[in-house]
Structure formats: structure tokens, C-alpha cells
Enzyme design. Structure first.
Site, PDB file in Angstrom:
ATOM      1  N   GLU B  62       0.809  -1.220   0.000  1.00 21.42           N
ATOM      2  CA  GLU B  62       0.000   0.000   0.000  1.00 21.42           C
ATOM      3  C   GLU B  62       0.841   1.267   0.000  1.00 21.42           C
ATOM      4  OE1 GLU B  62      -0.623  -2.695   1.734  1.00 21.42           O
ATOM      5  OE2 GLU B  62      -2.612  -3.303   1.044  1.00 21.42           O
ATOM      6  N   HIS B 130     -10.858  -4.907   9.513  1.00 19.34           N
ATOM      7  CA  HIS B 130     -11.506  -4.697   8.203  1.00 19.34           C
ATOM      8  C   HIS B 130     -12.804  -3.936   8.415  1.00 19.34           C
ATOM      9  CE1 HIS B 130      -8.760  -7.894   6.972  1.00 19.34           C
ATOM     10  NE2 HIS B 130      -9.102  -7.736   5.727  1.00 19.34           N
TER      11      HIS B 130
HETATM   12  C1  LIG Z   1      -2.233  -4.783   4.064  1.00 19.30           C
HETATM   13  C2  LIG Z   1      -3.299  -5.568   3.426  1.00 19.30           C
HETATM   14  N1  LIG Z   1      -3.565  -5.383   2.127  1.00 19.30           N
HETATM   15  C3  LIG Z   1      -4.529  -6.087   1.520  1.00 19.30           C
HETATM   16  C4  LIG Z   1      -5.255  -7.007   2.217  1.00 19.30           C
HETATM   17  C5  LIG Z   1      -6.380  -7.790   1.527  1.00 19.30           C
HETATM   18  N2  LIG Z   1      -5.969  -9.163   1.374  1.00 19.30           N
HETATM   19  C6  LIG Z   1      -6.307 -10.093   2.273  1.00 19.30           C
HETATM   20  S1  LIG Z   1      -5.589 -11.559   1.972  1.00 19.30           S
HETATM   21  C7  LIG Z   1      -4.816 -10.953   0.603  1.00 19.30           C
HETATM   22  C8  LIG Z   1      -3.922 -11.833  -0.189  1.00 19.30           C
HETATM   23  C9  LIG Z   1      -2.817 -12.371   0.650  1.00 19.30           C
HETATM   24  O1  LIG Z   1      -2.030 -13.241  -0.106  1.00 19.30           O
HETATM   25  P1  LIG Z   1      -0.958 -14.143   0.572  1.00 19.30           P
HETATM   26  O2  LIG Z   1      -0.108 -13.322   1.477  1.00 19.30           O
HETATM   27  O3  LIG Z   1      -0.262 -14.890  -0.476  1.00 19.30           O
HETATM   28  O4  LIG Z   1      -1.754 -15.134   1.515  1.00 19.30           O
HETATM   29  P2  LIG Z   1      -2.803 -16.245   1.096  1.00 19.30           P
HETATM   30  O5  LIG Z   1      -4.126 -15.567   0.990  1.00 19.30           O
HETATM   31  O6  LIG Z   1      -2.355 -16.842  -0.182  1.00 19.30           O
HETATM   32  O7  LIG Z   1      -2.793 -17.200   2.224  1.00 19.30           O
HETATM   33  C10 LIG Z   1      -5.138  -9.628   0.408  1.00 19.30           C
HETATM   34  C11 LIG Z   1      -4.662  -8.805  -0.709  1.00 19.30           C
HETATM   35  C12 LIG Z   1      -4.974  -7.164   3.585  1.00 19.30           C
HETATM   36  N3  LIG Z   1      -5.659  -7.988   4.367  1.00 19.30           N
HETATM   37  N4  LIG Z   1      -3.978  -6.449   4.152  1.00 19.30           N
END
Ligand SMILES: Cc1ncc(C[n+]2csc(CCOP(=O)(O)OP(=O)(O)O)c2C)c(N)n1
Ligand SMILES: Cc1ncc(C[n+]2csc(CCOP(=O)(O)OP(=O)(O)O)c2C)c(N)n1
Ligand SMILES: [Mg+2]
Ligand SMILES: [Mg+2]
Lengths: 332, 337, 337, 332
Positions: B62, B130
Site C-alpha cells: 500500500e 476490516h
Molecule cells: C495490508 C493488506 N492489504 C490487503 C489485504 C487484503 N488481502 C487479504 S488476503 C490478501 C492476499 C494475501 O495473499 P498471501 O499473502 O499470499 O496469503 P494467502 O491468501 O495466499 O494465504 C489480500 C490482498 C490485507 N488484508 N492487508
């Protein structure tokens, strides 16, 4: 302009045009003299604010900015006087700014840490360590989306490497192949903290590989070496093969800010670097040319001194902003 | 005319602005993935087909992509940034406050930052990270503009105005008002659809709007609370209490030209806000009204807001956290009695 | 008894708490470099000699080292975090708001975060990114406590209370009040020294203090403005206007028990704040007082604050930006006339 | 416990104790069954909130947590059910939490994304991507300062690698040699975005070298391989040679959250990974042992099923919080 053969990595002095070299000398000297004057004015108490100066780091600013076109952009930091002068800001508009005058490049609203001039290809300096790195990526993204051939050179220090903004910005520049030259001026210290206390691998150019692009470490006190490395990197960026990370090894000959006596630096280290001054080295180099003599350098020096002292005189009398300027320039 | 929800009308507005002006682009996480969702709330769904070069799908970074957007804006582009959930703005707030908001001023007017930030807010059963209402953190940042949209018409018109504005504009949107369908539908959602004219229109960034006229009390609110305030007003009408309901919409600057006369007329003000009572936007509105129209007030201004706690997960607690029409109506009755 | 400035009394307080409790430690940039400065304002000068293992000198990585401090606090340590300049808090605000403030609540009381954050604020000739008054962003964050110290006695006593508190506490300090000497001295600094008793003492985190009694008007302020308010009160006394000056000190929670009776007595309130008027702490105090003591107000509450602009560099402009005793006195006269 | 000879990198099945293996099987299966139930309850509409599930990634949670002691800690994310179960939280306290009940592990205040239990060595899940990484470094710093021998295992996804918090947290853990095991569950996607769109070098374990410590990529669907890699890494951390970065290659068999049909994943990719299920693979492995038969596995399965359905029954009737619980637990 120079006619350096591509591929060669050793500066070939003979290939350079005399005028070009003297212009470089004028620029590098201008920064030194400007900073000396500023320090004096500050200690004298006539100049307000705080200052972060770049004595000893002049070659990085000049070497990189000389490789740029006028419509290319730079981003800078709290330590931006050298970058600004090298990108074409005048001592006059900068000194006026330092005096808080309405005629300064930011109308007195920016000050030492935020100098810039959009016309001349410099956004206001960002005083948040590493804060300019994502901006630079975004500027380069704009150039790429608009299909201009402009590039961005983004200056930051070794201290910025630990910031999240460095990581995020370099990664985005990498995945989108953006035309941005990341210039890390590695002067071994972030404020009072030595680089080896804040990272285990202190070869900063190695970081580029993690993001998937090229990095290179260059002697930052060798003006022509910096210039040539920057020129190659800028060429790559313009050709769509960016970004590039240049690590320029240098040292600041003065305090971090204001009246800092640098007691955290060892005598030996300081001595070693003081005998490795970028300006003295460039002078030695220039004097090996048969068509450049001390008198040529003296002439440049006189011009530079004149320009700076002229600007100081003007700045001392420059008009201060009116109180109601306070409310202007918040919104476009 | 067509009936649309906020997600759809925002999508149309973005597409129309991108069509109109080639410097407009979108940037954010998961906003442009074929087979994906069009961001967390479907707003950009399908736009990657129409504008393949101007839908910038970012890493999860971000601070970085806000910086990228600001840098692009400095160079003449007009980015629209999607932050998925408002709570993540904390990661980007250095770039927003220290750079986007200040750069024009600190450059003495030399540069400008035409940036649009879309911020989904509100408590919606996801727990405390959230859920926050982020408006409060940005109304006191000179150099930014802040608006809140509560129906599809405003959303479309305000997004267009924001894109055309030369300054950074934060648009607050509520997750329960998008009207997103299918997998992205929200339980507890409220109907915020509008009739959207075929012809082009914009809505100004600095205007409140009177949603219902009344003479006894002025209820000020925005986003989801604007809807709950209307419900409350309807209930109150049953008791012959005539509430004037104003959707504040423009949170920075506050539109005292619209709000002031209502306060002068009713002499009673209730401000309704989702989010902890202390330090909210309501505080500014209350203080601002007191300074300007204090002499017309027949009773202290009342704030109806969430208690000073983080957002709880359990629906039982979340419903108690979020002001509702019953609480609003009660507050009005209390104020007038 | 000894006369100390804020930087010195904070240093003693930190050292005494570290002496008393081995879980207390300091973390931040440039706080523990031999030959260095003891942080940006000398507060931790020399402590690395006395506590070599508990002075954690960090990389420049605010988000990270705030997270580190919070993680350590979760495991039973009591970190004192130094952020150099308040403006950099924006980089760390995710960790502060989303984690430090919410974790206890979202764990249902299972964990706690005994964290102290020291935040130097105020406009001091450095331009807009080293100048903001950051209090406003944290008073509306449930889970945090926020205090502002305006003299050396309070600084010492409050720091000690904060270290002993089991919750995250933000301490706001003003750069012009430290009384730092030598190279770190500030031009425009104001004397905030106090007589510091030899014996141990603490100052509560939730109490305002009446600095001067008066019957005509209540002036509320904190940090530098607490001093300027005292100067103004002195001037006003020359015109036979008797101002009661309260140093609000506890910004979250606000101590209405101390402030309330003063408002009841004087019926007139001026709140003075450095920082843009809109969205400041003053708004909350004004709204809160109106709700609680509205019936006692003989005139609208007046806010004296900076205009809604970023902080300018030029001393001419900066002085116009920052409220001063003249503006405070004028506002009081205007209110009472 | 196992008696694996150190140095060997291939799991030597024969060296494991039968009970230990059956316990691992119970754990990995518990996570699968738990997640299946949760998905059902969610789709049925009885369970509130949103969910991020870990079907297909069970081996990472179990492999890592089995290498930890009870007083070691983990940090987790929005996708934390598996980590929590593996660290010893009961299906009961977790299901109660998912139902928002006062008897949940966070009294209903946390929900799916924030489950934790300090007693059991798990801080509340951090739903801000990468937000737990600096926390983990800080927890490890506390252990180091207090000279305990505890370690922290910090779970995060491939998507977190782009965040500044990753960079800052790993660097600090490195320079202070902190006892933290960084566990990157690389499931190829951050939400709907594939890893190759957000980084050029997708071998995440390589990043460790940039910070000056060891990284290793492991087949994250091979339970014993994960366990052994984690055991080695935990050993290094306890011996003061941390941190370590483990990249565990895995795949989620379900949507990112709620009702996600995963249209952004290709059929081929899904098919390939679906035929590489960590539980099926572990079952095959177990059945090569002469002392483990299908009937043993069936018995474990029956117990697990019973435990989960029992917890579901309880959770459906679990007491909801009282309204005035809203105001509790803000301050200590
Ligand atoms: C700082 C932040 N940005 C965006 C999000 C929204 N978000 C939640 S899970 C996710 C993807 C995360 O991917 P990864 O770290 O690979 O974990 P996975 O879901 O594959 O377990 C996003 C973009 C968030 N929770 N926190
Ligand atoms: C985000 C942030 N943190 C801290 C500071 C305070 N600060 C100003 S300069 C500096 C050191 C920067 O070091 P480096 O990046 O190496 O640049 P140099 O000063 O050596 O040119 C620090 C810590 C800041 N301006 N911004
Ligand atoms: Mg440096
Ligand atoms: Mg992933």
C-alpha cells in the site's frame, strides 16, 4: 558531449570534450561553494531552519544529473542542495528559498528539505527517508504509460535501504520495467548510525538482483565514473530495460545536520575519506589533460565564487512572504 | 435512466472518465485480474478488458502503490486508487498526508497532485481490522478533500468530479451500500440504488444535500448512517416529529451553507456517525456549528456514534456497536423532550 | 530538588524505570550510538553506556520497529519507542492503530500491549514534513491513551506512569520545550524547566491541571500553547480579565472532572491548539464540553488554532501559522466583549 | 518423538515413531475436517462473518507447529485456522469464536481472522498482510533479551513478500540474530493475483540472502519434509543462529475467501495441485509402514470426525456475548 565507446568501463579521459569537462568542474565546484556559503550563513545565524549538507558528495549529484536530459526528472531528499544545483536550479532561487523569501523556488514555503522546480525536472525534495522512491516509480510509470522517453533518477541514502518504501518501490519498478535509475548515495551513515549496524550485507547494489534487475557499485567520488555508469543506466532505462540500481560510494565531509561534530565517526575513517575528495580528485584528473591548465580552473572558480556570492547578496535582501501568503497554494 | 447500485455506477463513472481522458488510470490490488473480482467489491469488474494498459494491478504494497499513484499524478496522470479496505490506509498514510497533501503547498504551488482515493469503510462482520470508518483521519489534513457517497447517483457524479479535480480527493464508500452481487454480496446490505440518467452529470465535491425536510430537528449524517437517519425520520414522523435529514456528503470542507440554514430553522442538531464517538467527524461538525450558529441552538448538539471501542466481530456486538435507526430516533426524542 | 528541562527529566525518568524494571527498554533510530546524540533531541544521551543491552538502535524502518516494540510488549517487555519526529508516525500508524490499539480487544482481553511511544511535535523551522502536531490522529483511537507534557515535572511523572501502565500510551512532547542544549538547542525555545524533587513521583495519565485560576474565561491548551496561554493570561490580567488556564495534558481520555467545574464557573471557553483548526483535538473538547456543560456556556466555545494549511517553512509564515499569546488574548477579548 | 539423524535431508520414514506419525495424521486431518465443516456452516448461513480457509495447506501448519514447543509462539494471518489447530487451540474454542460466542477463544470479539490464545502460544491473528512479521521479530527480541530459549514461527503468504513490513521485519531479525522462523506459505496467489505478476524472482527463499541469513524452499505438501526442515530451522534459532526463512510450496484447494470460484486459476494448474494433496500423500506414506494399516487411519478419522462434530454441536448452542461486553477488554 562525450564520445565514450560503449562497453568500456574505465573513464577514457581523452575522449571527453574540454568544454564538457570544464562544465562538470564548474558544477561540482558550485555545489561545494554553495554548501560552504550556506553553512557559514547558517552558523552566522542569518539563515533560518535546519540544513543537511552534501560536502564531499558533489560527484554523485553532478555525475548522475549530467547523464539526464532537461525534461528528465529527479527526486531528492532532505539532503538535496547538490541534486538541485546539478539539475539546473539556480543558486539564486535556492538561496532565496533558504532565506524563506517569497522569491525562493518554493516561495519560501518549502525550505532546505523541500526544494524543487518542476520546470527544471525536480519535484520538491521528500524529507521522509525513502519516501521519494515510490514517487519515482510512479513518475516513471507515467512516462511509460504516456510513451515519452523520459527517465527518472531517484536519489536516496544508504539509510533508506531499510525502509519498506525502498522495497515496495524497487519491486514495482522491477515488475513493470520502469525507466527509473535508483541512485543510492552510500555515505556509510544514516544520521549517526553506521551502515553495518543496520544491515548484514552492506553491498547495496546486490539488492537489485532480489527484485530482478541490474545493480552496480561505483566509486561515488570519481565524477567521470559516476557519469559513465549513470549514462549507461539511463540508456538502459530509455531503451525500456530499466530499472537500474546504482550504488555510489561516498562520504559526507560535514555533519548530518546543523551543528553535528560527527563524534560517531572514527578519526581513521574520516581521514581516509577526507584524502579522497571528489573535487580534488577531479582536479588532478583534469590537470593531466594537456588542454587544461590551473588557470582554466581558476577562471571557473572565480565565476563560481562570483555566482554564489552574488546570490547570497540578493538573498539577504530578498522579499519575505506576506502573511496572507500563508493561505495560498494549498489547493490547485 | 437505469437503476444501478453504487458498485455499478462507480464502474460506469470510472469507465466514462477513462474514455474521456487518457491520463486517467486505476491502480490497486486485485483490480484487474482476468477471472478475478474487480477489486474487493466488484467496482472495476471487467475494466481490464476495456483498458488493458490503464488498469494497474499491484503487489500488496500500500505504501508503495500510493506513492506510485502520487508520482504519476505529479507527472500529469490522474490515478484512481483502490485500497480494498479502508483500514489498510494506515499503511499508506505517510504518502497521503506527507506527500499528496503537502507537496503543492511546500512547492509554493509549483506542482499539483490530481489523485482520487476510493476507500471502502464500515463494520461488516469481518472483525476489527476490516471495519474502521476512516473519514476522521483525513478531514483535518489540509490539502486533501474528503467526500462520502451514500447512493449510486452521488457515487457516479462525485467520482467524476473527483477525477476532474486537480487535488487529492478521498472518496469514502460503505461496504454495505455497494449493492455488489453474487459472491461479493454483503449480508446486512442496504439499498443504495439510484436512477441514473443516460446523460452525463457530475455532483460537486463540496455540497451537502437535504434528503428530507423538516422543522423540528436537523439530523446530519453520511454513508450508511444517512440511510439509518432517513429510517429514523420516518419513524419519528409517526410521532409528529419532523426531522430534516441532511446527507453531509462533503466532509472536508463541510458545507455550512447548506447545513447552517437548517440549524437556524430547527435549533436542534443530532449528528450521527459510525465509528467511535471520540475524535470523529461529528466533533468537528459540532464545534464548527457551535462557532457559526451557536446563538440558534436551543439545546446542545448531540452526537450519536459508536462507543469508544475497536470494532467487535460478533454480530450481536457489532450491531450494538453501529448506531441504528432506533438509537437515532431515541436520541432525537431525548433531545426534543 | 534540581532544576531540569524536559529532555533531562525524561532521560532520568527512563533511566530510573529501566533501573527499577528489567523489562523496560528503549527502541528507536539514533538513540544509542556512542558519540551520537541520544536521539534527535538528546533524551536518551548516554543511556547506552548504562544499559548496553536495552537500548535498541534501529534501522530507519518505522513500521518495522514499532511492530518489533509491540511484539516485544506482547511477550511481557515494556518498550519505550522514540519516533524522532512525530510526522514519521504515519509510517508506523498501521502497527499502532491496527495492532497495538486493537489486539487486546480483539483477543477478548487475552493479551496486553504495555507500550510507550514518545512523539516530538510542533512547527520549528524545518518545513512541512517535520512539523505536524500529531495528537489529533490518536485521540479517536480506542485502546490508546494520549497525553501531552508541557514541563519537566510532568514529563518525568507522566513517562513513569506510562511505562507502568499496561496499555499503549502516546506521549506528545514539543520540540520547543525540550530545553536541549548545545548543538540540539532550538531557536524559539520556551522555558519548560521545573524543580524536580529527589524523591520518586508519578503524574497520572488522565488528569488535567489548573495552571492559573481565574473567573472570567477558561483557556484550555497543552504543549507549547499551554505556555502561550499563560503569557496571554498575564496580559489579560492587565486589562482586568481573569483567565483560568488549564493544561489539558490528558488528551485521551479528556479530564472533564477538572475542566467541567471551570467551565461552569466561567461560562466562557477558549481552546488553543497548534495545528490546523479543522479536525483537531479542540473539536473533540468543544463537542464534549457542549454535550456535558452546554447549559453553562454563556457564549459559543472558541477555537484558536492554526489555519487549515500545511506547515510553511519561512519563519514569517510559520509564526503566522502558530497561534501566539497575542492571538489568544485577542480571542479572549473578542469572546468576552 | 522422531530420532531423525541430523544432516540427512530425506525423511527417513523408518526412524519415526508410530504414535508420532498417527498423531501427525490426526492433526492434518483435523484441520481438513474442521475447514470442511466451517465451509459448510458458512454456506449454510449459520455462521457469520467472512472466512479464509486453508484446505490443501494443512501440511505447512502441522509440519511447522510440530517442530515447536508449547511455550514457543506463532503469529498467523487472516488464514489462520490451520495454524491455530496445529498450535493446540481446540476446535471447540475456535468454532465458538467463529459463531461469535462469548465462549470463543477471543470471547467472540476476534472472529475468524483474529483467533489466538496466549496460553497456547499464539497471538491473535493479524489480518493486515505482513503485519505479523515485525511483531514476530519483536517477540523474538523479547525472548532474546530475557534469555529464554523460546522461538517464534511467523506464518505469512507469498503475497506478503511485497510489503514493506516483510522487508523491515526480516532485516531487523537478521541484524539482531533473532530466534524467529519466517514461514512463507507460497500458494502461488495473493488473493486473485498470481505471484509472477508481483515479483520477478519467484523463489522466495532466495530473499533471505539479501538480509544475510539462510533460506530454504521445501515441498509444502510433504508433511515430513516440512517437519524436518522446520525442526532444523528451530534448532538453529534456539542455538542463536536465527533467523531462518522457510518457503513452503503449496496450494489452496478453496477460494481466497467466502464464495470465490477461483476463475483466475487455470484448470491445469488446479488439476496438477489437486492430485498433489498433502493428506493423500501422507496417507500413502503411512501405509508403506508395516505397523500402520488402513484400519488405524480409519480409527483416527473417526476420532477426528467425532471431535469436530461435537464442537459444531456445542458451538451452535454457545452463548452469545451480552451487549455490555461491547465495552469490556479495551484497556488492561
Ligand atoms: C495490508 C493488506 N492489504 C490487503 C489485504 C487484503 N488481502 C487479504 S488476503 C490478501 C492476499 C494475501 O495473499 P498471501 O499473502 O499470499 O496469503 P494467502 O491468501 O495466499 O494465504 C489480500 C490482498 C490485507 N488484508 N492487508
Ligand atoms: C522516515 C524517516 N525516518 C527518520 C528520519 C530522520 N532522518 C533524517 S535523515 C536520516 C538519516 C538518513 O540516512 P541516509 O538515508 O543514509 O541519508 P544521508 O543522511 O546519509 O544522506 C534520518 C534518520 C526521516 N527524515 N524520515
Ligand atoms: Mg547515508
Ligand atoms: Mg498466497
Amino acid at each position: 558531449m562525450s564520445a565514450q565507446s560503449p562497453g568500456s568501463r574505465e573513464p577514457q579521459l581523452a575522449n571527453y570534450d574540454r568544454d564538457f569537462l570544464l562544465k562538470l568542474y564548474a558544477q561540482i565546484l558550485l555545489i561545494r561553494r554553495f554548501e560552504e556559503q550556506v553553512k557559514f550563513l547558517f552558523l552566522e545565524g542569518t539563515m533560518p531552519g535546519t540544513i543537511h549538507q552534501c560536502h564531499g558528495q558533489e560527484a554523485t549529484a553532478v555525475g548522475v544529473c549530467t547523464a539526464l536530459n532537461k525534461d528528465d526528472f529527479i527526486t531528492s531528499t532532505f539532503r538535496g542542495h547538490g541534486h538541485a544545483l546539478a539539475k539546473g536550479l539556480t543558486p539564486r532561487e535556492m538561496l532565496d528559498e533558504l532565506f524563506g523569501a517569497a522569491t525562493g523556488c518554493c516561495k519560501g514555503k518549502g525550505g532546505s528539505m523541500h526544494m524543487g522546480n518542476m520546470e527544471k525536472g525536480m519535484i520538491p525534495g521528500i524529507a521522509i527517508v525513502a519516501g521519494g522512491i515510490p514517487l519515482a516509480a510512479g513518475m516513471a510509470l507515467a512516462f511509460k504509460m504516456r510513451k515519452t522517453s523520459q527517465v527518472v533518477a531517484c536519489f536516496f541514502g544508504d539509510g533508506a535501504v531499510a525502509e519498506g518504501a525502498f522495497h515496495e518501490g524497487l519491486n514495482m519498478a522491477a515488475i513493470w520495467n520502469l525507466p527509473v535509475l535508483f541512485v543510492c548515495e552510500n555515505n556509510l551513515y544514516g544520521a549517526s548510525t553506521r551502515i553495518d549496524k543496520v544491515m548484514k550485507n552492506i553491498k547495496i547494489s546486490d539488492r537489485a538482483a532480489g527484485y530482478g534487475f541490474r545493480g552496480e557499485t561505483v566509486d561515488g567520488n570519481d565524477l567521470l565514473a559516476v557519469y559513465e555508469a549513470a549514462r549507461r543506466a539511463v540508456g538502459e532505462c530509455r531503451a525500456g530495460h530499466g530499472p537500474v540500481l546504482l550504488e555510489l560510494l561516498t562520504y559526507r565531509r560535514t555533519g548530518h545536520s546543523r551543528r553535528d561534530a560527527c563524534h560517531y565517526q572514527s578519526r581513521d575513517e574520516r581521514d581516509a575519506w577526507f584524502s579522497n575528495d571528489p573535487i580534488e580528485r577531479f582536479v588532478q584528473t583534469l590537470l593531466t589533460r594537456s588542454d587544461i591548465a590551473q588557470i582554466d580552473l581558476d577562471r571557473v572558480e572565480a565565476q563560481v565564487d562570483h555566482e554564489v556570492s552574488d546570490a547570497v547578496q540578493q538573498a539577504r535582501r530578498a522579499p519575505q512572504p506576506a502573511t496572507n501568503d500563508l493561505l495560498r497554494d494549498v489547493y490547485a | 435512466m437505469k437503476r444501478q447500485g453504487i458498485a455499478e455506477s462507480l464502474r460506469d463513472a470510472i469507465a466514462e472518465e477513462m474514455e474521456r481522458d487518457s491520463t486517467v488510470f486505476c491502480i490497486g490490488e486485485d483490480i484487474a485480474v482476468p477471472g478475478g473480482w474487480g477489486g474487493a467489491f466488484t467496482v472495476t469488474l471487467g475494466l481490464e478488458d476495456r483498458f488493458p494498459d490503464r488498469m494497474i494491478n499491484t503487489p500488496i504494497a500500500e505504501l508503495g502503490f500510493f506513492g506510485v499513484a502520487i508520482g504519476a499524478a505529479l507527472m500529469g496522470m490522474r490515478p484512481i486508487v483502490d485500497v480494498q479496505y479502508g483500514d489498510f490506509l494506515f499503511l499508506a498514510s505517510d504518502q497521503i498526508v506527507n506527500n499528496a497533501a503537502k507537496m503543492r503547498y511546500m512547492s509554493g504551488g509549483d506542482c499539483k497532485v490530481p489523485l482520487v482515493v476510493r476507500v471502502p469503510v464500515g463494520a461488516t462482520g469481518r472483525g476489527s481490522q476490516h471495519a474502521q470508518n476512516m473519514e476522521r483521519y483525513f478531514i483535518g489534513v489540509p490539502g486533501l478533500k474528503a467526500v462520502a457517497v451514500s447512493n449510486a447517483y452521488d457515487a457516479k457524479g462525485i467520482l467524476k468530479s473527483a477525477v476532474r479535480d486537480d487535488n487529492p480527493v478521498m472518496i469514502f464508500e460503505h461496504k454495505l451500500l455497494y449493492g455488489s452481487k453474487g459472491a461479493r454480496a454483503e449480508s446486512g446490505a442496504v439499498d443504495a440504488t439510484s436512477d441514473i440518467p443516460e446523460e452525463e452529470f457530475t455532483v460537486p465535491l463540496d455540497k451537502a444535500v437535504i434528503r428530507r425536510e423538516g422543522s423540528d430537528v436537523t439530523i446530519l449524517s453520511w454513508l450508511l448512517m444517512a440511510h439509518f437517519s432517513m429510517f429514523a425520520a420516518k419513524t419519528l414522523a409517526g410521532d409528529s416529529i419532523h426531522a430534516e435529514v441532511i446527507d453531509v456528503r462533503s466532509l472536508s470542507p463541510i458545507d455550512y451553507e447548506t447545513i447552517g440554514p437548517s440549524v437556524q430553522k430547527t435549533g436542534h442538531v443530532v449528528i450521527v456517525e459510525e465509528g467511535p464517538k471520540t475524535g470523529g467527524v461529528s466533533a468537528e461538525i459540532a464545534a464548527g456549528l457551535l462557532e457559526r450558529f451557536g446563538e440558534y441552538l436551543q439545546a446542545p448538539i448531540l452526537r450519536v456514534a459508536s462507543p469508544d471501542v475497536p470494532v467487535p466481530f460478533s454480530p450481536v456486538l457489532e450491531n450494538a456497536y453501529r448506531p441504528d435507526s432506533r438509537r437515532i430516533a431515541e436520541a432525537v426524542r431525548g433531545l426534543l423532550s
